[in-house]
Design a protein around this motif. Structure first.
Motif, PDB file in Angstrom:
ATOM      1  N   VAL A   1       0.842  -1.188   0.000  1.00  0.00           N
ATOM      2  CA  VAL A   1       0.000   0.000   0.000  1.00  0.00           C
ATOM      3  C   VAL A   1       0.885   1.248   0.000  1.00  0.00           C
ATOM      4  O   VAL A   1       1.681   1.451   0.915  1.00  0.00           O
ATOM      5  CB  VAL A   1      -0.933   0.032   1.236  1.00  0.00           C
ATOM      6  CG1 VAL A   1      -1.749   1.323   1.250  1.00  0.00           C
ATOM      7  CG2 VAL A   1      -1.859  -1.180   1.237  1.00  0.00           C
ATOM      8  N   ALA A   2       0.759   2.067  -1.054  1.00  0.00           N
ATOM      9  CA  ALA A   2       1.564   3.286  -1.179  1.00  0.00           C
ATOM     10  C   ALA A   2       0.649   4.503  -1.084  1.00  0.00           C
ATOM     11  O   ALA A   2      -0.147   4.769  -1.990  1.00  0.00           O
ATOM     12  CB  ALA A   2       2.316   3.280  -2.506  1.00  0.00           C
ATOM     13  N   GLU A   3       0.745   5.224   0.018  1.00  0.00           N
ATOM     14  CA  GLU A   3      -0.106   6.394   0.283  1.00  0.00           C
ATOM     15  C   GLU A   3       0.645   7.290   1.255  1.00  0.00           C
ATOM     16  O   GLU A   3       1.112   6.826   2.303  1.00  0.00           O
ATOM     17  CB  GLU A   3      -1.439   5.931   0.867  1.00  0.00           C
ATOM     18  CG  GLU A   3      -2.229   6.957   1.637  1.00  0.00           C
ATOM     19  CD  GLU A   3      -2.680   8.131   0.785  1.00  0.00           C
ATOM     20  OE1 GLU A   3      -2.355   9.287   1.147  1.00  0.00           O
ATOM     21  OE2 GLU A   3      -3.346   7.883  -0.240  1.00  0.00           O
TER      22      GLU A   3
ATOM     23  N   MET B   1       2.101  11.805  -4.500  1.00  0.00           N
ATOM     24  CA  MET B   1       3.000  11.462  -3.402  1.00  0.00           C
ATOM     25  C   MET B   1       4.313  12.221  -3.558  1.00  0.00           C
ATOM     26  O   MET B   1       4.686  12.589  -4.675  1.00  0.00           O
ATOM     27  CB  MET B   1       3.280   9.952  -3.378  1.00  0.00           C
ATOM     28  CG  MET B   1       2.091   9.116  -2.960  1.00  0.00           C
ATOM     29  SD  MET B   1       2.539   7.375  -2.697  1.00  0.00           S
ATOM     30  CE  MET B   1       2.949   6.876  -4.370  1.00  0.00           C
ATOM     31  N   PRO B   2       5.028  12.453  -2.450  1.00  0.00           N
ATOM     32  CA  PRO B   2       6.310  13.167  -2.526  1.00  0.00           C
ATOM     33  C   PRO B   2       7.420  12.306  -3.122  1.00  0.00           C
ATOM     34  O   PRO B   2       7.274  11.093  -3.249  1.00  0.00           O
ATOM     35  CB  PRO B   2       6.598  13.497  -1.053  1.00  0.00           C
ATOM     36  CG  PRO B   2       5.878  12.435  -0.280  1.00  0.00           C
ATOM     37  CD  PRO B   2       4.626  12.161  -1.067  1.00  0.00           C
ATOM     38  N   ARG B   3       8.492  12.963  -3.508  1.00  0.00           N
ATOM     39  CA  ARG B   3       9.716  12.359  -4.065  1.00  0.00           C
ATOM     40  C   ARG B   3       9.499  11.761  -5.445  1.00  0.00           C
ATOM     41  O   ARG B   3      10.223  12.095  -6.378  1.00  0.00           O
ATOM     42  CB  ARG B   3      10.312  11.314  -3.115  1.00  0.00           C
ATOM     43  CG  ARG B   3      10.835  11.908  -1.816  1.00  0.00           C
ATOM     44  CD  ARG B   3      11.999  11.135  -1.298  1.00  0.00           C
ATOM     45  NE  ARG B   3      11.628   9.812  -0.838  1.00  0.00           N
ATOM     46  CZ  ARG B   3      12.518   8.901  -0.441  1.00  0.00           C
ATOM     47  NH1 ARG B   3      13.812   9.161  -0.491  1.00  0.00           N
ATOM     48  NH2 ARG B   3      12.098   7.719   0.000  1.00  0.00           N
TER      49      ARG B   3
ATOM     50  N   ALA C   1       4.197   2.065   2.029  1.00  0.00           N
ATOM     51  CA  ALA C   1       5.120   3.098   1.545  1.00  0.00           C
ATOM     52  C   ALA C   1       4.474   4.476   1.684  1.00  0.00           C
ATOM     53  O   ALA C   1       3.278   4.637   1.461  1.00  0.00           O
ATOM     54  CB  ALA C   1       5.478   2.831   0.084  1.00  0.00           C
ATOM     55  N   GLY C   2       5.296   5.449   2.051  1.00  0.00           N
ATOM     56  CA  GLY C   2       4.803   6.808   2.209  1.00  0.00           C
ATOM     57  C   GLY C   2       5.136   7.723   1.053  1.00  0.00           C
ATOM     58  O   GLY C   2       4.743   8.889   1.043  1.00  0.00           O
ATOM     59  N   ASP C   3       5.862   7.207   0.052  1.00  0.00           N
ATOM     60  CA  ASP C   3       6.159   7.987  -1.140  1.00  0.00           C
ATOM     61  C   ASP C   3       6.439   7.047  -2.311  1.00  0.00           C
ATOM     62  O   ASP C   3       6.572   5.829  -2.128  1.00  0.00           O
ATOM     63  CB  ASP C   3       7.354   8.928  -0.910  1.00  0.00           C
ATOM     64  CG  ASP C   3       8.626   8.187  -0.532  1.00  0.00           C
ATOM     65  OD1 ASP C   3       9.155   7.445  -1.395  1.00  0.00           O
ATOM     66  OD2 ASP C   3       9.103   8.348   0.611  1.00  0.00           O
ATOM     67  N   GLY C   4       6.544   7.610  -3.502  1.00  0.00           N
ATOM     68  CA  GLY C   4       6.706   6.800  -4.696  1.00  0.00           C
ATOM     69  C   GLY C   4       8.003   6.020  -4.750  1.00  0.00           C
ATOM     70  O   GLY C   4       8.028   4.856  -5.183  1.00  0.00           O
ATOM     71  N   GLU C   5       9.078   6.638  -4.302  1.00  0.00           N
ATOM     72  CA  GLU C   5      10.372   5.948  -4.320  1.00  0.00           C
ATOM     73  C   GLU C   5      10.354   4.721  -3.430  1.00  0.00           C
ATOM     74  O   GLU C   5      10.872   3.662  -3.778  1.00  0.00           O
ATOM     75  CB  GLU C   5      11.496   6.906  -3.904  1.00  0.00           C
ATOM     76  CG  GLU C   5      11.856   7.928  -4.965  1.00  0.00           C
ATOM     77  CD  GLU C   5      13.109   8.717  -4.598  1.00  0.00           C
ATOM     78  OE1 GLU C   5      13.730   8.412  -3.552  1.00  0.00           O
ATOM     79  OE2 GLU C   5      13.445   9.649  -5.357  1.00  0.00           O
ATOM     80  N   GLU C   6       9.746   4.874  -2.242  1.00  0.00           N
ATOM     81  CA  GLU C   6       9.659   3.748  -1.315  1.00  0.00           C
ATOM     82  C   GLU C   6       8.758   2.647  -1.888  1.00  0.00           C
ATOM     83  O   GLU C   6       9.019   1.458  -1.709  1.00  0.00           O
ATOM     84  CB  GLU C   6       9.118   4.220   0.033  1.00  0.00           C
ATOM     85  CG  GLU C   6       9.180   3.153   1.125  1.00  0.00           C
ATOM     86  CD  GLU C   6       8.719   3.665   2.477  1.00  0.00           C
ATOM     87  OE1 GLU C   6       8.884   2.924   3.459  1.00  0.00           O
ATOM     88  OE2 GLU C   6       8.195   4.788   2.552  1.00  0.00           O
ATOM     89  N   ALA C   7       7.717   3.056  -2.609  1.00  0.00           N
ATOM     90  CA  ALA C   7       6.821   2.082  -3.223  1.00  0.00           C
ATOM     91  C   ALA C   7       7.573   1.216  -4.227  1.00  0.00           C
ATOM     92  O   ALA C   7       7.416  -0.009  -4.259  1.00  0.00           O
ATOM     93  CB  ALA C   7       5.660   2.796  -3.910  1.00  0.00           C
ATOM     94  N   VAL C   8       8.405   1.855  -5.050  1.00  0.00           N
ATOM     95  CA  VAL C   8       9.187   1.112  -6.049  1.00  0.00           C
ATOM     96  C   VAL C   8      10.191   0.199  -5.349  1.00  0.00           C
ATOM     97  O   VAL C   8      10.369  -0.961  -5.728  1.00  0.00           O
ATOM     98  CB  VAL C   8       9.908   2.086  -7.003  1.00  0.00           C
ATOM     99  CG1 VAL C   8      10.831   1.307  -7.951  1.00  0.00           C
ATOM    100  CG2 VAL C   8       8.905   2.902  -7.807  1.00  0.00           C
ATOM    101  N   ARG C   9      10.829   0.720  -4.302  1.00  0.00           N
ATOM    102  CA  ARG C   9      11.824  -0.076  -3.571  1.00  0.00           C
ATOM    103  C   ARG C   9      11.180  -1.320  -2.951  1.00  0.00           C
ATOM    104  O   ARG C   9      11.719  -2.430  -3.050  1.00  0.00           O
ATOM    105  CB  ARG C   9      12.481   0.764  -2.471  1.00  0.00           C
ATOM    106  CG  ARG C   9      13.549   0.009  -1.667  1.00  0.00           C
ATOM    107  CD  ARG C   9      14.090   0.844  -0.529  1.00  0.00           C
ATOM    108  NE  ARG C   9      13.085   1.162   0.471  1.00  0.00           N
ATOM    109  CZ  ARG C   9      12.663   0.314   1.400  1.00  0.00           C
ATOM    110  NH1 ARG C   9      13.149  -0.928   1.449  1.00  0.00           N
ATOM    111  NH2 ARG C   9      11.763   0.677   2.291  1.00  0.00           N
ATOM    112  N   LEU C  10      10.012  -1.133  -2.333  1.00  0.00           N
ATOM    113  CA  LEU C  10       9.327  -2.268  -1.712  1.00  0.00           C
ATOM    114  C   LEU C  10       8.848  -3.271  -2.764  1.00  0.00           C
ATOM    115  O   LEU C  10       8.876  -4.482  -2.533  1.00  0.00           O
ATOM    116  CB  LEU C  10       8.139  -1.776  -0.886  1.00  0.00           C
ATOM    117  CG  LEU C  10       8.474  -1.084   0.446  1.00  0.00           C
ATOM    118  CD1 LEU C  10       7.202  -0.591   1.120  1.00  0.00           C
ATOM    119  CD2 LEU C  10       9.235  -2.025   1.370  1.00  0.00           C
ATOM    120  N   ALA C  11       8.418  -2.757  -3.911  1.00  0.00           N
ATOM    121  CA  ALA C  11       7.983  -3.659  -4.982  1.00  0.00           C
ATOM    122  C   ALA C  11       9.153  -4.522  -5.454  1.00  0.00           C
ATOM    123  O   ALA C  11       8.987  -5.723  -5.699  1.00  0.00           O
ATOM    124  CB  ALA C  11       7.405  -2.861  -6.145  1.00  0.00           C
TER     125      ALA C  11
END
Length: 217
Positions: free
Chosen positions: A7-9, A58-60, A34-44
């Motif tokens: 969940v990215a939000e 989202m930030p970043r 994830a709290g931002d887009g970069e973290e979402a990609v990293r977690l994926a």
């Protein structure tokens, strides 16, 4: 089968609510937040979930750009969730390869159903968004970007049956509905859809639906 979701939000309270809703479903497991887009990609990349529930703003790294990276690397399907139903977000997410687009005001049951639908490999667009897409495709051809020659050539190479399947996708039909419409087994319909996406070099059935509408198939 358990559906593994990231969940990215960026808003913590909203993210917590989404996680709570998803965890109430016995067949959905939230494996990362994830709290931002970069973290979402990293977690994926790290977790290889079945699906990423992606906020647009989202930030970043914004959700559309993050979706593009996740899809391009084949990390997961993406269901875009946003409060905005503006065309720029819809088309941006679809071009990036999102498998679904749902507004944040959807009921809990709708969110869970959307996750299950996308996880099955069937694209989903919220009804309010679908109406805007139809309005866009009903506009004069002159205001829409032309289909690229390669895509036009690929469409021309489709068999009559594949064109029927593409037309059914353009109507937003599920695999089960396509099977009934074309009098075939659901597994056969799914195979036709997969083969069609490969021929047209499309990332999702939603993109195929957009193409069908654009071509008037």
């Amino acid at each position: 089968m358990t559906i593994r979701v990231v969940v990215a939000e960026d808003q913590g309270s909203v993210r917590a609510g989404l996680v709570l809703i998803l965890r109430s479903a016995g067949d959905i497991e939230v494996v990362g937040e994830a709290g931002d887009g970069e973290e979402a990609v990293r977690l994926a990349r790290e977790l290889r979930p079945d699906l990423v529930l992606m906020d647009v703003q989202m930030p970043r790294l914004d959700g559309v750009s993050a979706t593009r990276e996740v899809v391009a690397e084949g990390l997961a399907d993406v269901l875009v969730l946003t409060t905005f139903d503006l065309d720029e977000y819809v088309f941006g997410a679809l071009r990036a390869g999102a498998s679904g687009f749902l507004l944040k005001d959807a009921e809990a049951a709708e969110l869970i159903a959307a996750v299950r639908t996308v996880a099955r490999g069937e694209g989903l667009i919220a009804p309010a968004v679908t109406r805007r897409l139809i309005a866009e495709f009903a506009a004069p051809r002159a205001v829409r970007a032309p289909v690229c020659p390669q895509t036009a050539e690929a469409v021309a190479s489709l068999t009559p049956r594949e064109r029927q399947v593409l037309g059914a996708l353009g109507e937003g039909l599920s695999n089960a509905e396509i099977a009934v419409r074309l009098e075939m087994a659901e597994a056969t319909a799914k195979t036709h859809v997969s083969r069609l996406l490969g021929k047209l070099e499309l990332r999702s059935r939603v993109q195929a639906a957009v193409l069908a509408q654009e071509l008037g198939i």
